[in-house]
Design a protein around this motif. Structure first.
Motif, PDB file in Angstrom:
ATOM      1  N   LEU A   1       1.117  -1.267  -0.133  1.00  0.00           N
ATOM      2  CA  LEU A   1       0.034  -0.130  -0.052  1.00  0.00           C
ATOM      3  C   LEU A   1       0.727   1.390   0.087  1.00  0.00           C
ATOM      4  N   LEU A   2       0.876   2.276  -1.078  1.00  0.00           N
ATOM      5  CA  LEU A   2       1.826   3.242  -1.144  1.00  0.00           C
ATOM      6  C   LEU A   2       1.235   4.501  -0.593  1.00  0.00           C
ATOM      7  N   THR A   3       1.464   4.613   0.604  1.00  0.00           N
ATOM      8  CA  THR A   3       1.083   5.802   1.480  1.00  0.00           C
ATOM      9  C   THR A   3       2.302   5.974   2.660  1.00  0.00           C
ATOM     10  N   GLN A   4       2.429   7.144   3.025  1.00  0.00           N
ATOM     11  CA  GLN A   4       3.222   7.261   4.051  1.00  0.00           C
ATOM     12  C   GLN A   4       2.790   7.079   5.504  1.00  0.00           C
ATOM     13  N   GLU A   5       1.357   7.252   5.419  1.00  0.00           N
ATOM     14  CA  GLU A   5       0.840   6.982   7.148  1.00  0.00           C
ATOM     15  C   GLU A   5      -0.397   6.126   6.775  1.00  0.00           C
ATOM     16  N   ILE A   6      -0.695   5.140   7.689  1.00  0.00           N
ATOM     17  CA  ILE A   6      -1.489   4.246   7.783  1.00  0.00           C
ATOM     18  C   ILE A   6      -2.666   4.584   8.629  1.00  0.00           C
ATOM     19  N   PRO A   7      -3.936   4.592   8.609  1.00  0.00           N
ATOM     20  CA  PRO A   7      -4.805   5.070   9.902  1.00  0.00           C
ATOM     21  C   PRO A   7      -4.430   4.242  11.134  1.00  0.00           C
ATOM     22  N   LEU A   8      -4.472   4.702  12.184  1.00  0.00           N
ATOM     23  CA  LEU A   8      -4.171   4.271  13.451  1.00  0.00           C
ATOM     24  C   LEU A   8      -5.388   3.237  13.764  1.00  0.00           C
ATOM     25  N   ASP A   9      -6.587   3.421  13.258  1.00  0.00           N
ATOM     26  CA  ASP A   9      -7.824   2.699  13.514  1.00  0.00           C
ATOM     27  C   ASP A   9      -7.807   1.662  12.464  1.00  0.00           C
ATOM     28  N   ALA A  10      -6.892   1.450  11.428  1.00  0.00           N
ATOM     29  CA  ALA A  10      -7.118   0.353  10.607  1.00  0.00           C
ATOM     30  C   ALA A  10      -6.918  -0.847  11.434  1.00  0.00           C
ATOM     31  N   SER A  11      -7.349  -2.128  10.982  1.00  0.00           N
ATOM     32  CA  SER A  11      -7.543  -3.400  11.749  1.00  0.00           C
ATOM     33  C   SER A  11      -6.669  -4.436  11.203  1.00  0.00           C
ATOM     34  N   ILE A  12      -5.977  -5.019  12.114  1.00  0.00           N
ATOM     35  CA  ILE A  12      -5.309  -6.196  11.666  1.00  0.00           C
ATOM     36  C   ILE A  12      -5.579  -7.517  12.285  1.00  0.00           C
ATOM     37  N   ARG A  13      -6.019  -8.708  11.561  1.00  0.00           N
ATOM     38  CA  ARG A  13      -6.263  -9.772  12.330  1.00  0.00           C
ATOM     39  C   ARG A  13      -5.843 -10.955  11.457  1.00  0.00           C
ATOM     40  N   THR A  14      -5.569 -11.860  12.511  1.00  0.00           N
ATOM     41  CA  THR A  14      -5.008 -13.453  12.029  1.00  0.00           C
ATOM     42  C   THR A  14      -6.145 -14.439  11.868  1.00  0.00           C
ATOM     43  N   ILE A  15      -6.158 -15.274  11.010  1.00  0.00           N
ATOM     44  CA  ILE A  15      -7.201 -16.258  10.844  1.00  0.00           C
ATOM     45  C   ILE A  15      -6.439 -17.478  10.604  1.00  0.00           C
ATOM     46  N   HIS A  16      -7.274 -18.392  11.679  1.00  0.00           N
ATOM     47  CA  HIS A  16      -6.339 -19.823  11.825  1.00  0.00           C
ATOM     48  C   HIS A  16      -7.457 -20.738  11.493  1.00  0.00           C
ATOM     49  N   ASN A  17      -7.201 -21.291  10.366  1.00  0.00           N
ATOM     50  CA  ASN A  17      -8.490 -22.655   9.721  1.00  0.00           C
ATOM     51  C   ASN A  17      -9.847 -21.825   9.888  1.00  0.00           C
ATOM     52  N   GLY A  18     -10.004 -20.648   9.548  1.00  0.00           N
ATOM     53  CA  GLY A  18     -11.111 -20.217   9.599  1.00  0.00           C
ATOM     54  C   GLY A  18     -11.579 -19.171  10.514  1.00  0.00           C
ATOM     55  N   LYS A  19     -10.856 -19.411  11.768  1.00  0.00           N
ATOM     56  CA  LYS A  19     -10.988 -18.926  13.053  1.00  0.00           C
ATOM     57  C   LYS A  19     -10.389 -17.567  13.409  1.00  0.00           C
ATOM     58  N   ILE A  20     -10.902 -16.406  13.790  1.00  0.00           N
ATOM     59  CA  ILE A  20     -10.183 -15.241  14.039  1.00  0.00           C
ATOM     60  C   ILE A  20      -9.286 -15.323  15.393  1.00  0.00           C
ATOM     61  N   VAL A  21      -8.072 -15.389  15.203  1.00  0.00           N
ATOM     62  CA  VAL A  21      -7.290 -15.631  16.725  1.00  0.00           C
ATOM     63  C   VAL A  21      -6.608 -14.469  17.058  1.00  0.00           C
ATOM     64  N   GLN A  22      -6.498 -13.390  16.081  1.00  0.00           N
ATOM     65  CA  GLN A  22      -5.570 -12.256  16.594  1.00  0.00           C
ATOM     66  C   GLN A  22      -6.557 -11.088  15.751  1.00  0.00           C
ATOM     67  N   GLU A  23      -6.567 -10.160  16.660  1.00  0.00           N
ATOM     68  CA  GLU A  23      -7.524  -8.994  16.057  1.00  0.00           C
ATOM     69  C   GLU A  23      -7.031  -7.576  16.926  1.00  0.00           C
ATOM     70  N   SER A  24      -6.549  -6.630  16.152  1.00  0.00           N
ATOM     71  CA  SER A  24      -6.520  -5.412  16.890  1.00  0.00           C
ATOM     72  C   SER A  24      -6.121  -4.111  15.951  1.00  0.00           C
ATOM     73  N   THR A  25      -5.984  -2.947  16.437  1.00  0.00           N
ATOM     74  CA  THR A  25      -5.743  -2.015  15.852  1.00  0.00           C
ATOM     75  C   THR A  25      -4.309  -1.195  16.105  1.00  0.00           C
ATOM     76  N   PHE A  26      -4.062  -0.474  14.950  1.00  0.00           N
ATOM     77  CA  PHE A  26      -2.468  -0.201  15.101  1.00  0.00           C
ATOM     78  C   PHE A  26      -2.350   1.010  16.383  1.00  0.00           C
ATOM     79  N   ASP A  27      -3.457   1.696  16.777  1.00  0.00           N
ATOM     80  CA  ASP A  27      -3.331   2.516  17.904  1.00  0.00           C
ATOM     81  C   ASP A  27      -2.956   2.056  19.416  1.00  0.00           C
ATOM     82  N   MET A  28      -2.832   0.339  19.055  1.00  0.00           N
ATOM     83  CA  MET A  28      -2.781  -0.549  20.395  1.00  0.00           C
ATOM     84  C   MET A  28      -1.229  -0.700  20.495  1.00  0.00           C
ATOM     85  N   MET A  29      -0.380  -0.365  19.571  1.00  0.00           N
ATOM     86  CA  MET A  29       1.043  -0.597  19.678  1.00  0.00           C
ATOM     87  C   MET A  29       1.654   0.134  20.945  1.00  0.00           C
ATOM     88  N   ILE A  30       2.508  -0.363  21.517  1.00  0.00           N
ATOM     89  CA  ILE A  30       3.344   0.354  22.661  1.00  0.00           C
ATOM     90  C   ILE A  30       4.107   1.437  22.058  1.00  0.00           C
TER      91      ILE A  30
END
Length: 259
Positions: free
Chosen positions: A175-204
């Motif tokens: 994605l060609l942009t210098q800043e990504i929205p902090l409220d954009a979501s990230i999730r990991t799906i393991h065999n069809g089940k969501i196992v990780q989910e967060s947004t980037f404003d949750m980074m330490i």
């Protein structure tokens, strides 16, 4: 008021054994000449997205990674919250693309998924101030920081646990942009089940802090990739499992585990 254009989604892909550079547009991929680092120009030819095999968007020069950068991940492993970004590296030989196989070494114990936002550096820099960090960003992609958890604990340092071939799935697009929205979501799906989910404003530690921190001891170069840490919810994978890491605005990185 003029409508703001969406950032370009650049990719590398293959069709019938031939590799191309492309731009994802809805359900098609347009061929382009060049790349984001040297400049791109369109070609009047495209393929349906379900016909292409995505390749890594480019070959990273170096892979920097951040450990323990989400509080819920720190807690799930009973670790202390780091006082500054915890940096390690992965070898570039670990890179694979979306649709490629993650090889599970039978002798290495537990192997975990770790879905992460990958920052791509587009401009060299050393001693970069935080307030100018985004000037050095070319864009964003997805990485799965696959980890041999038992070896990580046994070794103390993380090089072997993080460095196996195929342990850095990367893509499917940039994605060609210098800043990504902090409220954009990230999730990991393991065999069809969501196992990780967060947004980037949750980074330490924020993206500018991470970029500035690394640049205090090493020159960041065009084509470097920084994997910014994984949210809580990590877990083991086994042969036959499907792991998908999805980031809003970028797409979904899909890999199957094999022997």
């Amino acid at each position: 008021m003029a409508k703001k254009e969406k950032p370009v989604l650049y990719c590398r892909f293959s069709v019938d054994g031939r590799a191309f550079s492309g731009q994802i547009r809805d359900q098609s991929v347009d061929i382009v000449e060049g790349d984001p680092f040297t400049g791109m120009s369109p070609i009047r030819l495209s393929y349906p997205i379900d016909r292409v095999k995505f390749l890594p968007p480019f070959a990273p020069k170096k892979i920097w990674c951040v450990g323990r950068n989400y509080l819920n991940h720190v807690k799930e492993l009973n670790n202390d919250v780091p006082k500054e970004p915890l940096i390690f590296t992965k070898p570039t030989t670990a890179i694979i693309g979306s649709g490629d196989f993650i090889r599970i070494p039978s002798w290495a114990g537990r192997i975990d998924y770790e879905g992460e936002l990958a920052v791509v550096i587009g401009k060299n820099g050393r001693n970069i101030p935080e307030e100018r960090a985004f000037e050095h960003v070319k864009g964003y992609s997805i990485m799965n920081d696959v980890t041999a958890r038992d070896l990580q604990k046994n070794d103390g340092q993380w090089t072997r646990a993080k460095g196996f071939d195929t342990f850095a799935p990367f893509g499917p697009a940039l994605l060609l942009t210098q800043e990504i929205p902090l409220d954009a979501s990230i999730r990991t799906i393991h065999n069809g089940k969501i196992v990780q989910e967060s947004t980037f404003d949750m980074m330490i530690f924020s993206i500018p802090r991470i970029i500035s921190h690394i640049s205090r001891f090493a020159t960041l170069e065009e084509g470097d990739v920084i994997a910014t840490g994984t949210p809580g919810g990590i877990g083991p994978m086994k042969v036959g499992d499907l792991i998908e890491v999805e980031i809003e605005g970028i797409g979904k990185l899909r890999n199957i585990c094999s022997e």
